[in-house]
Design a protein around this motif. Structure first.
Motif, PDB file in Angstrom:
ATOM      1  N   ARG A   1      10.182  46.374 -18.250  1.00 56.50           N
ATOM      2  CA  ARG A   1       9.606  47.208 -19.297  1.00 56.50           C
ATOM      3  C   ARG A   1       9.702  46.544 -20.661  1.00 56.50           C
ATOM      4  O   ARG A   1      10.543  45.660 -20.889  1.00 56.50           O
TER       5      ARG A   1
ATOM      6  N   GLY B   1       9.456  51.194 -23.157  1.00 56.06           N
ATOM      7  CA  GLY B   1       9.637  51.728 -21.814  1.00 56.06           C
ATOM      8  C   GLY B   1       8.391  51.632 -20.948  1.00 56.06           C
ATOM      9  O   GLY B   1       8.376  52.088 -19.805  1.00 56.06           O
TER      10      GLY B   1
ATOM     11  N   VAL C   1       4.512  63.192 -11.144  1.00 55.43           N
ATOM     12  CA  VAL C   1       4.259  61.760 -11.194  1.00 55.43           C
ATOM     13  C   VAL C   1       3.308  61.506 -12.363  1.00 55.43           C
ATOM     14  O   VAL C   1       2.273  62.150 -12.468  1.00 55.43           O
ATOM     15  N   PRO C   2       3.703  60.621 -13.282  1.00 61.28           N
ATOM     16  CA  PRO C   2       2.843  60.403 -14.448  1.00 61.28           C
ATOM     17  C   PRO C   2       1.525  59.727 -14.065  1.00 61.28           C
ATOM     18  O   PRO C   2       1.410  59.140 -12.994  1.00 61.28           O
ATOM     19  N   GLU C   3       0.561  59.839 -14.964  1.00 61.40           N
ATOM     20  CA  GLU C   3      -0.730  59.215 -14.668  1.00 61.40           C
ATOM     21  C   GLU C   3      -0.597  57.694 -14.698  1.00 61.40           C
ATOM     22  O   GLU C   3      -1.106  56.995 -13.847  1.00 61.40           O
ATOM     23  N   ARG C   4       0.122  57.221 -15.737  1.00 61.68           N
ATOM     24  CA  ARG C   4       0.407  55.785 -15.789  1.00 61.68           C
ATOM     25  C   ARG C   4       1.822  55.549 -15.275  1.00 61.68           C
ATOM     26  O   ARG C   4       2.296  56.293 -14.428  1.00 61.68           O
ATOM     27  N   GLU C   5       2.484  54.493 -15.786  1.00 61.64           N
ATOM     28  CA  GLU C   5       3.823  54.216 -15.294  1.00 61.64           C
ATOM     29  C   GLU C   5       4.833  55.234 -15.823  1.00 61.64           C
ATOM     30  O   GLU C   5       4.608  55.847 -16.858  1.00 61.64           O
ATOM     31  N   TYR C   6       5.943  55.407 -15.102  1.00 57.33           N
ATOM     32  CA  TYR C   6       7.068  56.173 -15.628  1.00 57.33           C
ATOM     33  C   TYR C   6       7.581  55.439 -16.870  1.00 57.33           C
ATOM     34  O   TYR C   6       7.681  54.204 -16.861  1.00 57.33           O
TER      35      TYR C   6
ATOM     36  N   MET D   1       5.404  49.237 -18.981  1.00 60.24           N
ATOM     37  CA  MET D   1       5.458  47.971 -18.266  1.00 60.24           C
ATOM     38  C   MET D   1       5.236  46.823 -19.225  1.00 60.24           C
ATOM     39  O   MET D   1       4.300  46.844 -20.019  1.00 60.24           O
TER      40      MET D   1
ATOM     41  N   ARG E   1      13.779  56.591 -12.268  1.00 58.48           N
ATOM     42  CA  ARG E   1      12.598  57.297 -11.760  1.00 58.48           C
ATOM     43  C   ARG E   1      12.905  58.105 -10.518  1.00 58.48           C
ATOM     44  O   ARG E   1      12.114  58.938 -10.092  1.00 58.48           O
TER      45      ARG E   1
ATOM     46  N   GLU F   1       3.871  50.968  -8.933  1.00 58.22           N
ATOM     47  CA  GLU F   1       4.957  51.442  -9.786  1.00 58.22           C
ATOM     48  C   GLU F   1       5.462  52.781  -9.261  1.00 58.22           C
ATOM     49  O   GLU F   1       6.664  53.000  -9.155  1.00 58.22           O
ATOM     50  N   HIS F   2       4.557  53.642  -8.904  1.00 62.93           N
ATOM     51  CA  HIS F   2       4.973  54.954  -8.394  1.00 62.93           C
ATOM     52  C   HIS F   2       5.676  54.834  -7.039  1.00 62.93           C
ATOM     53  O   HIS F   2       6.544  55.622  -6.714  1.00 62.93           O
TER      54      HIS F   2
ATOM     55  N   MET G   1      -0.384  50.734 -10.879  1.00 67.82           N
ATOM     56  CA  MET G   1       0.284  52.028 -11.091  1.00 67.82           C
ATOM     57  C   MET G   1       0.749  52.612  -9.757  1.00 67.82           C
ATOM     58  O   MET G   1       1.811  53.216  -9.669  1.00 67.82           O
TER      59      MET G   1
END
Lengths: 374, 564
Positions: free
Chosen positions: B102, B106, A131-136, B108, A188, B94-95, B91
């Motif tokens: 986007r 790519g 899981v990335p630190e920020r957004e995918y 946000m 994702r 988002e996860h 975030m």
């Protein structure tokens, strides 16, 4: 103001009596909604009329009903349109949705059907690791693409009139499968293949849809559930080459080849081809089991032995051309409600660009020095 | 009797976020809602959620904008927390699966919103609230083993024990009519706002102020109740919301002379000034005879200046609303809007952890007042508020539960509430209809407690509300059944709305100045010397509201003149 006659299907589970029709005359502007009509009757005449409703603006999904036999949101159906589709007596009929048990009046048990099916499709994102630190980081188009299935408000209108579900109540159905596309179309998600395999192998899964378009007609939000199901099939078959035990993938391929060859459907070939050809061992029991249907077709003269065996039609050049163009593309084109025109149409209009600049001065210092001019 | 560490009332964004946060700590959690969770009014939030995620942005800038937007009535410690925690929260969303739109890289994308000094609003087309709510519900389904859901249960009371602690709630299962006592160590109110006190309103029919009134009845104080937000763009036809995202994408407001009149009122920010400023400007144009539409009570919102393709991908919902509810193609012609009641900044007073002064009771979201919105909420800060303070109250309510035994909750309140329902069902047909009283209330509030207010109007509103309270005691219902008796619930909701309305009117009368959403024509200026303070309203055992004051927390930002 105009008068409208509403006939509401009533059912009181405590009375022991059968459902009945209850007629009310309401007075409203013609472009007001059927829901407003129901609420006027409830507010002014009979407070016991049961209907779920909340937002009145077609976003909460509470007021799914059938108006003159067609499923949709009561708040999203204008009285004048409803009148236009009413019977000769000019009475607008409002009934509870189909395919779900009725609790009271217009209120159906969505948990027993709709939500159970939603839960069947593992309805949450299984995010890619790590899981990335920020957004995918994913493409702009991909997120706009899934917005169409994200726009589903879970009203149940599509479930109400799903013909496949009438025949097979266990069919996972249009809403839940449209929701599946929201994950399978989401770059994702880490489980595209597993999801498709799961729902392709399920007897009541993606291949259980019969392409009747009812859900597309019913959906008040343009989600077009059937289109999402077809996209799931294309991804399952063309991209992941999932050979399911329901023979769904092979049937799809046989269909495509059949049309390519004949131009119109040659039914007698379709069934055996779906099972690998007339002489494939798997086809034999299927062919035998379909004999009664074949016999009926012959008896009713829908089919003649000559036509069945020697299908004379051959695909015209136009059809072949379509195949060449479509199959010659690097990528599949898919319709999407949220995408219209080309990016060139998005060249900012000068006035808008100016407005955007107003909204984007430098960040403000905590002492607010920029504040008064911001 | 169900018993849980944490009981959450309301399953919109604040409630669902609280449930997930509380369950994550290992607490046992129940979440209860009078509608199915995805029907909650969070679903209607359109434009987006604010967070300083752009690397050149700074949460302090977001905080300053919010404070200025609040007309310096917001509590700055709470605002700092909200804005500082916003990027991580977005975030997290988002996860969890929110399909935020986007940019070309790519990442946000962010859109412009009112009162913000830069583009800071993450969004999913113009269905952001729906996207968030549905994704949180996906998470509730995922964690169904640790979060018990009670869907379509209607709360009739909070339970307060002899030690003055909140130890649960009484609720009615709508489907069966069965009453149940829910016992809990901590209770979180997350049941939304009170927009239905006004007619028309952008708010859903379910927004009847239940939680605000329940807390008030239980003795918890309310704060900032006079601060009612009128949204600048609601459909003149029927009061539906047209997202601020439209103006964020570049749409213009025009009067009958075709003039972009915001030049006169907010020369820098124009249409993207804060909502109170834009709504007042529109109302002034209308009052001065430059309105549009059949009765000249509207203003043109011109979205045709936004490229059509962009409108169709990013403002799809209002394309639908224009087409379906006003017969207008907004990509081709302007649509007629007007200011409309939209949000209540006030609510149950809480600290930054969601705790109310009543031990064991927490509140988050529109039902609560932390206060992060003060006199006026910025667009796209409400979704943020629900999530940040939903999560924080979930965590803190669970932490409180950790060290305590389950307090006793008797069925005493349940018996009272059952008797109350029986009394409503038994009323003779001599009183007024519930719907009639509700309509009179809504029209009264919208007339006297709207964009412009004055002493005389508020006094008459007060008298009318007191009269309606009396009339509500004999309002009769038609439905005598147990299954889905929405009629009897409507009568209880009416009582909730009347309590909310009374406190709104009292607080509006009390604040003798103009600040944020409260504009008193008899006191047209902001008066920091006397009124830079919150107005608290509590019941103190009686039926009439008692007023007291509390200080506004100021950290780094001193009040200053507010221009856009």
């Amino acid at each position: 103001m105009a008068e409208f006659k509403l006939k509401i299907r009533r059912y009181d589970p405590q009375s022991g009596a059968a459902p009945y029709w209850d007629e009310h005359t309401v007075e409203l502007e013609p472009h007001r909604s059927v829901l407003e009509g129901i609420l006027q009757a409830r507010n002014e005449k009979d407070g016991s009329i049961g209907v779920r409703c909340s937002c009145r603006a077609a976003i909460c999904g509470s007021c799914g009903v059938r108006v003159n036999g067609k499923p949709g949101l009561a708040c999203h159906t204008h009285l004048d349109d409803a009148l236009a589709s009413a019977g000769e007596d000019g009475v607008i009929e409002v009934e509870p949705m189909g395919n779900m048990p009725i609790i009271k009046d217009l209120i159906v048990d969505m948990d027993a059907v709709h939500w159970k099916k939603i839960q069947r499709v593992t309805p949450w994102l299984i995010g890619k690791e790590p899981v990335p630190e920020r957004e995918y980081i994913v493409s702009r188009e991909s997120m706009i693409d899934v917005t169409q299935s994200m726009a589903c408000i879970q009203c149940g209108a599509c479930v109400s009139d799903c013909l496949s579900m009438e025949v097979d109540p266990l069919f996972i159905g249009p809403a839940a499968l449209a929701k599946t596309y929201r994950f399978v179309g989401d770059p994702r998600d880490a489980a595209h293949e597993q999801r498709l395999k799961d729902l392709g192998e399920d007897k009541h899964g993606i291949y259980d849809c019969t392409h009747c378009f009812k859900c597309i007609e019913a959906c008040p939000k343009g989600v077009a559930p059937m289109n999402q199901i077809m996209r799931l099939r294309r991804i399952a078959g063309n991209d992941f080459h999932i050979k399911d035990r329901n023979n769904g993938e092979r049937h799809e391929m046989a269909f495509v080849k059949n049309i390519e060859k004949n131009g119109i459907l040659h039914e007698a070939d379709l069934l055996p081809d779906s099972y690998g050809g007339k002489f494939h061992p798997r086809a034999v029991p299927e062919l035998i089991s379909s004999l009664p249907i074949v016999m009926t077709a012959l008896l009713r003269r829908k089919m003649t032995p000559a036509k069945a065996l020697l299908h004379p039609h051959r695909a015209p050049d136009g059809v072949k051309k379509i195949y060449e163009i479509v199959e010659g593309r690097d990528e599949r084109n898919e319709f999407n409600l949220y995408i219209s025109g080309t990016d060139a149409d998005n060249e900012p209009n000068p006035e808008v660009a100016a407005a955007a600049e107003v909204a984007e001065p430098a960040a403000v210092a905590p002492d607010g020095s920029e504040g008064s001019s911001a | 009797m169900p018993a849980h560490d944490v009981l959450i009332i309301g399953a919109g964004l604040a409630g669902q976020r609280a449930a997930l946060a509380a369950a994550k700590t290992g607490a046992t959690v129940a979440i209860l809602s009078k509608v199915h969770p995805v029907r909650s009014h969070s679903v209607a939030a359109a434009g987006g959620i604010n967070a300083a995620i752009n690397p050149v942005d700074d949460w302090r800038s977001h905080a300053y904008d919010t404070i200025k937007g609040s007309d310096f009535l917001g509590d700055q410690d709470a605002i700092e927390i909200m804005c500082r925690e916003a990027p991580a929260e977005v975030m997290w969303l988002e996860h969890a699966g929110v399909t935020f739109h986007r940019n070309e890289k790519g990442e946000m994308d962010l859109r412009a919103f009112g009162g913000a000094s830069m583009k800071r609003t993450a969004y999913v087309a113009d269905i952001t609230g729906q996207a968030l709510l549905h994704v949180l519900y996906e998470q509730l389904m995922k964690y169904h083993e640790v979060i018990d859901r009670f869907e379509e249960w209607f709360v009739t009371s909070l339970i307060v024990n002899d030690n003055g602690e909140c130890v649960g709630a009484v609720a009615r299962e709508i489907r069966s009519g069965r009453m149940e006592t829910f016992n809990a160590k901590s209770v979180i109110l997350a049941s939304g706002g009170a927009g239905q006190c006004f007619q028309p309103t952008t708010n859903a029919l379910i927004c009847t102020g239940d939680g605000i009134a329940q807390a008030y009845q239980a003795g918890a104080p309310l704060m900032d109740m006079e601060m009612i937000q009128y949204h600048p763009t609601t459909l003149a036809e029927n009061g539906f919301l047209i997202t601020e995202g439209a103006r964020g994408e570049g749409a213009h407001l025009l009067n009958s002379e075709g003039e972009r009149f915001m030049e006169k009122y907010a020369p820098n920010k124009m249409e993207l000034a804060s909502r109170d400023v834009v709504s007042r400007a529109e109302q002034t144009e209308i009052l001065e005879g430059r309105g549009v539409g059949p009765d000249k009570q509207g203003i043109y919102l011109d979205i045709t200046v936004v490229p059509r393709k962009r409108t169709l991908e990013a403002l799809r919902e209002i394309v639908n609303i224009g087409k379906d509810f006003a017969g207008v193609d907004i990509t081709r012609e302007p649509i007629i809007i007007q200011p409309g009641m939209h949000y209540i900044m006030g609510g149950v007073k809480t600290d930054v952890n969601g705790a109310t002064p009543l031990p064991g009771l927490y509140a988050a979201g529109e039902v609560a007042c932390v206060s992060v919105h003060g006199g006026n909420r910025l667009g796209a800060n409400s979704l943020l508020d629900t999530l940040i303070f939903g999560r924080r109250s979930g965590e803190h309510a669970a932490a409180r539960a950790l060290d305590m035994k389950m307090p006793n909750a008797s069925d005493e309140q349940l018996n009272k509430d059952s008797a109350m329902i029986a009394e409503i069902l038994g009323r003779p047909k001599t009183g007024r209809r519930v719907s009639e009283i509700k309509l009179e209330l809504g029209e009264t509030m919208n007339r006297y407690a709207a964009v412009y207010r004055d002493e005389a109007g508020l006094q008459s509103a007060h008298e009318i509300v007191r009269r309606l309270k009396e009339e509500a005691k004999t309002a009769y219902v038609d439905d005598k059944g147990a299954v889905f008796n929405q009629d009897v619930l409507g009568a209880i909701e009416l009582d909730y709305m009347l309590d909310c309305s009374e406190t709104i009117v009292m607080a509006s009368l009390e604040r003798k100045e103009s600040r944020g959403a409260q504009f008193r024509t008899d006191y047209p200026d902001r008066n920091d010397a006397e009124w830079l303070k919150h107005i608290d309203v509590s019941r103190n055992g009686g039926d009439t509201p008692t007023i007291s004051y509390s200080e506004v927390t100021i950290t780094d930002w001193q009040p200053e003149a507010r221009t856009y």
